[in-house]
Scaffold this motif. Structure first.
Motif, short mmCIF file in Angstrom:
data_model
loop_
_atom_site.label_atom_id
_atom_site.label_comp_id
_atom_site.label_asym_id
_atom_site.label_seq_id
_atom_site.Cartn_x
_atom_site.Cartn_y
_atom_site.Cartn_z
N UNK A 195 -0.78 -5.70 -3.73
CA UNK A 195 -2.42 -5.92 -3.81
C UNK A 195 -2.30 -4.15 -5.04
N UNK A 196 -3.44 -3.89 -5.33
CA UNK A 196 -3.88 -3.46 -6.06
C UNK A 196 -4.95 -2.30 -5.20
N UNK A 197 -5.03 -1.00 -5.44
CA UNK A 197 -5.85 0.09 -5.05
C UNK A 197 -5.88 1.18 -6.11
N UNK A 198 -7.02 1.75 -6.38
CA UNK A 198 -7.14 3.49 -7.17
C UNK A 198 -5.92 4.23 -6.94
N UNK A 199 -5.67 5.09 -7.55
CA UNK A 199 -4.24 5.76 -7.47
C UNK A 199 -5.47 7.34 -6.89
N UNK A 200 -4.10 7.87 -6.34
CA UNK A 200 -4.63 8.98 -5.18
C UNK A 200 -5.08 10.12 -5.58
N UNK A 201 -5.69 10.22 -7.02
CA UNK A 201 -6.79 11.02 -7.90
C UNK A 201 -7.43 11.79 -6.69
N UNK A 202 -8.33 12.44 -7.54
CA UNK A 202 -10.05 13.65 -7.31
C UNK A 202 -10.45 12.86 -7.28
N UNK A 203 -11.23 11.26 -7.27
CA UNK A 203 -11.65 10.84 -7.18
C UNK A 203 -12.30 9.57 -6.20
N UNK A 226 -0.87 1.30 -7.32
CA UNK A 226 -1.67 2.59 -7.54
C UNK A 226 -2.39 2.18 -9.05
N UNK A 227 -2.78 1.30 -8.79
CA UNK A 227 -3.49 0.78 -10.00
C UNK A 227 -5.09 0.36 -10.27
N UNK A 228 -5.54 1.23 -10.66
CA UNK A 228 -7.41 0.76 -10.94
C UNK A 228 -7.99 -0.12 -11.87
N UNK A 229 -8.61 -0.95 -10.87
CA UNK A 229 -8.58 -2.02 -11.40
C UNK A 229 -10.62 -2.28 -11.94
N UNK A 230 -11.03 -3.25 -12.32
CA UNK A 230 -12.25 -3.24 -12.89
C UNK A 230 -13.50 -4.04 -12.41
N UNK A 231 -14.18 -3.44 -12.06
CA UNK A 231 -15.63 -4.76 -11.15
C UNK A 231 -15.51 -6.00 -11.38
N UNK A 232 -15.13 -6.10 -12.76
CA UNK A 232 -15.12 -7.88 -12.51
C UNK A 232 -13.36 -8.81 -11.95
N UNK A 233 -12.52 -7.52 -11.42
CA UNK A 233 -11.58 -7.76 -10.98
C UNK A 233 -12.05 -8.01 -9.30
N UNK A 234 -12.32 -7.67 -9.25
CA UNK A 234 -12.68 -8.32 -7.43
C UNK A 234 -13.52 -9.81 -7.61
N UNK A 235 -14.12 -10.75 -8.49
CA UNK A 235 -14.64 -11.29 -8.58
C UNK A 235 -13.66 -12.51 -8.89
N UNK A 236 -12.33 -12.26 -9.22
CA UNK A 236 -11.10 -12.68 -9.98
C UNK A 236 -10.23 -12.67 -8.71
N UNK A 237 -10.29 -11.61 -7.95
CA UNK A 237 -9.15 -11.37 -7.00
C UNK A 237 -9.37 -12.98 -6.17
N UNK A 238 -8.02 -12.61 -5.41
CA UNK A 238 -7.17 -13.76 -4.39
C UNK A 238 -7.89 -13.07 -3.08
N UNK A 239 -7.66 -12.19 -3.06
CA UNK A 239 -8.38 -11.76 -1.60
C UNK A 239 -9.30 -10.04 -2.18
N UNK A 240 -9.75 -9.64 -0.65
CA UNK A 240 -10.27 -8.55 -1.27
C UNK A 240 -9.75 -7.47 0.37
N UNK A 241 -10.04 -6.54 0.28
CA UNK A 241 -10.25 -6.09 1.66
C UNK A 241 -10.59 -4.63 1.40
N UNK A 242 -11.13 -3.56 2.74
CA UNK A 242 -10.96 -2.34 2.58
C UNK A 242 -10.03 -1.69 3.96
#
Length: 290
Positions: A195-203, A226-242
């Motif tokens: 699993x990858x998701x944006x780090x807990x920064x002020x962003x 906790x590792x940011x990813x680029x938009x392109x990675x969404x379409x290459x992902x095996x799964x996406x969830x929120x």
């Protein structure tokens, strides 16, 4: 259901059928305030302590003196459920502003904060949890301090409206090509079982459910980065969830009209949904069995 707000103003506690503030109220005029949305399952709060911690963190960040302790506010929120005879699934909206005072950008002196909360019925989004949802991507034009859960939500509102106009549930936000979060939820991708998701920064908002998902992943021996990813990675992902307090662990099966893999919720998302249900003590498990 009948809704009885709690109002905490000038150290008084009252139940009211409607709220009345002076027209010069800083939340109305400046968005000078903070809020929390707290999930209720079968009449019980879920992650109440985490929400209280975040509320007080937001208050400290924008220098609002709430003039109440976490323990006192928690007691009042429990009383709110009792007053409403809450036994079903729902949510509480809790808001605090810097108070009512003549309009001036400078903080008013000796002005108590305005606090109120109210409870609403809110069934679980069962069909969406079962089948997944579609999203769009849109630029993140918010300010730099998104970790503060402030009332300044106009960019989020516009992004969510754009999603609705495209018949989608959510809008995935990105700064340049780097994905941050969604208009009202945190976003994750799964690649090669991790699993990858944006780090807990002020962003990003430091989601209460997001923190729980990290725990679930650790308990299930699923690598959580906790590792940011680029938009392109969404379409290459095996799964996406929120995730969010009202969306729980929500599968994303289509983004910008493009399916994620086979367009069905993935196995890791299902495991996290099950962990969430158990953690929240949701007994009728009719979501993850599909």
């Amino acid at each position: 259901m009948t809704v009885y707000p709690i109002v905490i103003a000038q150290q008084n506690f009252t139940h009211q059928d409607s709220l009345h503030y002076p027209f010069e109220e800083r939340g109305l005029q400046f968005g000078d305030g903070i809020y929390e949305v707290i999930r209720i399952y079968k009449g019980n709060y879920y992650l109440l302590k985490e929400h209280m911690d975040r509320l007080f963190c937001s208050a400290e960040a924008i220098k609002i003196d709430l003039n109440i302790t976490k323990e006192e506010l928690t007691r009042l929120l429990l009383k709110l459920l009792e007053k409403n005879k809450m036994t079903t699934d729902g949510k509480v909206y809790l808001q605090a502003t810097r108070g009512s005072a003549p309009r001036d950008h400078v903080f008013p002196v000796d002005t108590p904060a305005n606090l109120y909360a109210y409870v609403q019925d809110l069934p679980r989004p069962s069909e969406k949890l079962k089948n997944g949802i579609c999203t769009i991507t849109t630029p993140d034009v918010r300010w730099e301090n998104c970790y503060i859960k402030s009332l300044n939500l106009l960019p989020n509102v516009l992004a969510k409206q754009e999603a609705k106009e495209n018949n989608c549930y959510e809008a995935i936000l990105h700064r340049g090509e780097l994905v941050t979060e969604c208009s009202s939820s945190n976003i994750y991708i799964v690649k090669n079982g991790e699993i990858y998701t944006h780090p807990t920064t002020n962003r990003i908002l430091h989601g209460c459910v997001r923190m729980r998902i990290e725990k679930f992943a650790n308990d299930l021996s699923i690598p959580f980065h906790e590792q940011a990813f680029y938009k392109e990675a969404i379409f290459q992902a095996d799964e996406v969830f929120l995730s969010s307090s009202t969306s729980e662990v929500m599968p994303v099966v289509r983004v910008n009209n493009q399916h994620i893999q086979d367009g069905k919720p993935g196995a890791i998302t299902r495991k996290l949904q099950k962990a969430y249900e158990l953690d929240a003590a949701i007994t009728e498990n009719n979501i993850t069995q599909a």
